[in-house]
Scaffold this active site. Structure first.
Site, short mmCIF file in Angstrom:
data_model
loop_
_atom_site.label_atom_id
_atom_site.label_comp_id
_atom_site.label_asym_id
_atom_site.label_seq_id
_atom_site.Cartn_x
_atom_site.Cartn_y
_atom_site.Cartn_z
N HIS A 372 0.79 -1.23 0.00
CA HIS A 372 0.00 0.00 0.00
C HIS A 372 0.82 1.27 0.00
O HIS A 372 0.25 2.36 0.12
CB HIS A 372 -0.94 0.04 1.22
N LYS A 563 -9.22 13.72 4.08
CA LYS A 563 -8.32 12.56 4.09
C LYS A 563 -7.40 12.74 5.29
O LYS A 563 -7.39 13.81 5.89
CB LYS A 563 -7.52 12.47 2.80
N ARG A 564 -6.63 11.73 5.65
CA ARG A 564 -5.68 11.91 6.72
C ARG A 564 -4.79 13.12 6.44
O ARG A 564 -4.49 13.41 5.28
CB ARG A 564 -4.81 10.65 6.89
N LYS A 569 0.24 14.50 1.34
CA LYS A 569 -1.07 14.78 0.73
C LYS A 569 -1.25 16.27 0.46
O LYS A 569 -2.18 16.68 -0.24
CB LYS A 569 -2.19 14.25 1.64
N THR A 671 -8.64 6.48 -2.60
CA THR A 671 -9.98 6.01 -2.93
C THR A 671 -10.98 7.15 -2.73
O THR A 671 -12.07 7.13 -3.30
CB THR A 671 -10.40 4.82 -2.05
N LYS A 675 -14.54 8.19 -4.79
CA LYS A 675 -15.84 8.50 -4.19
C LYS A 675 -16.34 9.86 -4.66
O LYS A 675 -17.53 10.05 -4.92
CB LYS A 675 -15.74 8.48 -2.67
C1 LIG Z 1 -12.25 6.88 1.52
C2 LIG Z 1 -11.84 7.22 2.89
C3 LIG Z 1 -10.49 7.45 3.18
C4 LIG Z 1 -9.42 7.42 2.13
O1 LIG Z 1 -9.33 8.70 1.54
P1 LIG Z 1 -8.09 9.11 0.60
O2 LIG Z 1 -8.52 10.42 0.05
O3 LIG Z 1 -7.97 8.06 -0.44
O4 LIG Z 1 -6.89 9.21 1.47
C5 LIG Z 1 -10.16 7.77 4.49
N1 LIG Z 1 -11.08 7.86 5.45
C6 LIG Z 1 -12.40 7.67 5.20
C7 LIG Z 1 -13.38 7.81 6.31
C8 LIG Z 1 -12.81 7.33 3.91
O5 LIG Z 1 -14.12 7.11 3.68
#
Ligand SMILES: *Cc1c(COP(=O)(O)O)cnc(C)c1O
Length: 828
Positions: A372, A563-564, A569, A671, A675
């Protein structure tokens, strides 16, 4: 009195249960209020109604769950075991109701009783047993495996406390424990009959059996009991309900009653607390390796329980070990469960007395490993000392695996001692350490990256040696997201509109969204699409106002980065744009810019100081911008506290612009980007991770790409990147950085953000924010311009939705099933 007829039927089959399908939902809700909560509608609280709804839906799940298990017991198909230290499930009620097709009925039932599903659902605490993308991926995979009738079981830890709850106080992140089990958990079932003993510490002694063969006995160990808790995972539009088995640590000894009676309360529970601490709390790290003994204990704890469980299940139906790889596929979600490679050898050789070479061949046919991350600092290693003390037998096993591996390499590439040093499972260059990624690669038949670019970089950079040693072992399977949660459940308005136009085929095959393409040219459809987005933004704005007291304008562009929080990022790059826009507004240079609301959300690892500084700076900037009368409605900045799955379900549908702006070559896949696009946001992003493939799918003209590419990043660094060149070369950028460093946003403490300035200038700007700044600002200007042409914006947003069907986790799981696991749907 029982009628004779009823008597006859009950005699006929002792196993007949009154199926929940026969009970009207309203009746079931009322029954559960009484029988499960002891309440009536007079004194029931919102939580009681949640409980009644959850029990009602659960009843429907149970019948299919039992049936799936019985069918699998009978047919004994090849099964997948997905081992993951994290499962970021979120709430279960709406998802289960949707997958079972009873969401409408439950909603109506509650309405009839004077309640409403949306309110009731809010009472469920998220199951936040994960940090971020990696854990959420595991949850999406469970949903897809069940939906595709693949016999798949998740194995993980039942953490008593999940991901910490974030609150923002005086602009700063405060971490609070996540006591998610406080009100009980309707979705789990304790299985005291499924327990395994897990051993730690002690030593290994050699013994010779009657035939003179050497055996290794692990003695003087300490033991913990792992007890299973099962969580049902219902598939969508199918009878299949799979299982997520979470392991909880139970002390083998009760507490010391004598100490307790003497008043020594702490002493009385000491040993017990020690052992049970193994499953107490999730480590809140993301993409950085944490070298703590307790974490290694957690890893071995659940892996050993899982492997023992898998072997136990195999032996229920089989006695021929040759069959093991025909019945079992085990996927390692990152290196956290990589110790499984050694544990399987321990179980097969030491406990079940298989020959080493034979056991090894079986193991390699069973394991697959998903990588990952490309970041070297995130690759897990453990000191040999710690490893050997905690798991003495496993260290010996790893030495033997390594010895045989290095012999093979030496045979293939004679005399290349540097190569041997580089690929050895034991790193001898930083003190002696066990490299978990190397163990996972050597022990697996297939290693996959999570997006095309990432998999290519694995082969050519991070694991290039291994790719030469094992040609063909490295493959790509691009991540995906479950459309159930991330479209149907979170965006019902959009689903209803699309279904009315193109039918419901896309509900079970997301690629069928492509039928929307011509509708992008239809002004009436665009208007309807826009209205839904607007309603989602209103809903989001209401929540944000409740949480932060900031009032938003739903007609402004909702620019969202959730995101984190991590330097790679680049939330900070986003903030540089925010401040640039602020300066332009104040100096009258932004009169043609679209009004914008910039929303941030995400947690910082508690020990990651710089990430926490970034959160604080976002909040400090928000205060200045939001309260500046010269800015008014043209720019707002908010930090959404405690980003989690249930928050994400509100945020993605309410977004116009998706910020995916990591330094090229750092984000393995992402991911969140998928979304967003699926819910009709346009992406502004770098050519990183899955953005590359999103661009391929949606078309160059329907995405805002900026910044250096991965090879350009490497070239720039090799050529001696100097951030000062950009600072002196770009007056707007310089002004922004000087404001941060000079205390413009922290008047009470002017030096507060000096460290951020220093990271970007004196310390080399590792993630090249300054190099990408101008290109990012230009892309943002293009975004702003396009947003003012609402027809064209909607057209492109619709095309995004129409073209991202590839990113369904059903497609992803289909590829895992075919290319790694070799398993089939049970309904084929
Ligand atoms: C999809 C998702 C992530 C991953 O987000 P990235 O933008 O790909 O880092 C992290 N936390 C939650 C709650 C998510 O639904």
């Amino acid at each position: 009195m029982t009628t004779p007829k009823a008597k006859a039927t009950s005699k006929k089959s002792a196993n007949t249960v009154i199926t929940s399908e026969q009970t009207p939902i309203v009746q079931a809700l009322q029954n559960h209020l009484v029988f499960s909560s002891g309440k009536t509608s007079d004194n029931a609280t919102r939580r009681d109604w949640y409980s009644a709804a959850a029990h009602t839906v659960r009843d429907h799940v149970m019948e299919r769950w039992v049936k799936t298990r019985d069918e699998n017991r009978a047919r004994d198909p090849k099964r997948v075991f997905y081992l993951s230290l994290e499962f970021l499930i979120g709430r279960m009620l709406s998802n289960a109701a949707l997958n079972l097709g009873i969401d409408g009925k439950v909603s109506e039932g509650l309405t009839d009783l004077g309640h409403n599903l949306e309110n009731v659902v809010e009472m469920e605490t998220d199951a936040a047993l994960g940090n971020g993308g990696l854990g959420r991926l595991a949850a999406c995979f469970l949903d897809s495996m069940a939906t595709m009738n693949i016999p798949g079981t998740g194995h993980g830890i039942r953490y008593e406390y999940g991901m910490f709850r974030q609150s923002i106080e005086k602009g700063q992140q405060v971490e609070n424990p996540d006591n998610w089990l406080r009100y009980g958990n309707i979705w789990e079932f304790q299985r005291p009959e499924h327990t395994h003993t897990i051993k730690f510490f002690g030593k290994v002694v050699e013994v010779h059996d009657k035939q003179g063969a050497t055996k290794y006995h692990w003695v003087d160990y300490e033991s913990v009991v792992a007890m299973a808790y099962d969580v049902p995972i219902p598939g969508y539009n199918t009878q299949t309900v799979n299982n997520l088995r979470l392991w909880s640590a139970k002390a083998t000894k009760e507490f010391d009653l004598r100490q307790f009676n003497d008043g020594n309360y702490e002493k009385a529970v000491e040993g017990r607390n020690d052992t049970e601490s193994i499953s107490k709390v999730l480590y809140p790290n993301d993409t950085s390796a944490s070298g703590r003994e307790l974490r290694l204990k957690q890893q071995y704890f659940f892996v050993s329980a899982a492997i023992q469980d898998i072997i136990h299940l195999f032996l229920l139906k089989n006695s021929d070990w040759d069959k093991l790889p025909d019945k079992v596929a085990i996927q390692l979600n990152d290196t956290h469960p990589a110790i499984a490679v050694a544990e399987l050898m321990h179980q097969l050789v030491d406990i079940h007395h298989l020959e080493w070479d034979y056991a090894w061949k079986l193991g390699v046919k069973i394991f697959g490993y998903t990588n990952h991350t490309l970041m070297p600092e995130a690759l897990e290693t453990w000191s040999v000392e710690l490893f050997g003390s905690l798991l003495p037998r496993h260290l010996d096993i790893i030495y033997k695996i390594n010895y045989e591996f290095l012999q093979m390499v030496n045979h293939k590439f004679p005399g290349d001692t540097d190569l041997l040093t580089r690929v050895s499972i034991i790193d001898e260059t930083h003190g002696r350490r066990v490299r978990m990624a190397h163990l996972a690669i050597v022990g697996s038949h297939t290693v996959n990256g999570v997006a095309a670019l990432h998999s290519e970089l694995l082969k050519t950079i991070l694991f290039d040696d291994f790719n030469r040693i094992y040609p063909g072992k490295f493959i790509n399977i691009t991540n995906g997201i479950t459309p159930r949660r991330w479209l149907n459940q979170c965006n019902p308005g959009l689903v209803k509109l699309m279904t009315s136009k193109i039918g419901s085929d896309f509900h079970s095959d997301l690629s069928k969204l492509s039928a929307l393409t011509p509708l992008a040219e239809n002004a009436v459809f665009r208007k309807a699409f826009r209205d839904i987005k607007h309603a989602n933004k209103v809903r989001l704005a209401e929540r944000i106002e409740k949480l932060t007291s900031v009032r938003l304008n739903p007609d402004s562009l909702f620019d969202v980065q959730i995101k984190r929080i991590h330097e790679y990022k680049r939330q900070l790059l986003n903030l540089l744009h925010v401040i640039t826009l602020y300066n332009r507004i104040r100096s009258g240079q932004a009169n043609d810019a679209a009004p914008r609301t910039v929303i941030f959300g995400g947690k910082a690892a508690p020990g990651y100081w710089m990430a926490k500084q970034i959160i604080r700076l976002i909040n400090d900037v928000a205060v200045i911008v939001n309260e500046d009368p010269a800015v008014g409605d043209r720019l707002k900045v908010v930090f959404y506290p405690n980003y989690e799955v249930s928050a994400a379900e509100l945020l993605f549908p309410g977004s116009d612009l998706s910020e995916q702006i990591s330094t090229a070559g750092t984000e393995a896949s992402g991911t969140g980007n998928m979304k967003m696009a699926l819910n009709g946001a346009l992406t502004i992003g770098t050519l990183d991770g899955a953005n590359v493939e999103i661009k391929e799918e949606v078309g160059d003209e329907n995405i805002f790409i900026f910044g250096l590419t991965t090879p350009e990043v490497a070239q720039k660094k090799a050529a001696g990147y100097n951030p000062w060149d950009y600072y002196f070369g770009n007056p707007e950028l310089r002004q922004v950085l000087d404001m941060i460093a000079g205390g413009y946003f922290s008047v009470d403490e002017p030096g507060r953000y000096q460290a951020i300035f220093d990271t970007l200038l004196h310390k080399g700007d590792h993630y090249l924010l300054l190099a990408d700044y101008a290109s990012y600002i230009a892309a943002q200007d293009a975004v702003s311009k396009l947003y003012q042409d609402q027809e064209e914006w909607s057209r492109r947003a619709i095309l995004n939705v129409a073209r991202v069907g590839k990113f369904s986790s059903d497609r992803t799981i289909g590829e895992y099933a075919k290319n790694i696991w070799k398993v089939k749907s049970t309904k084929e």
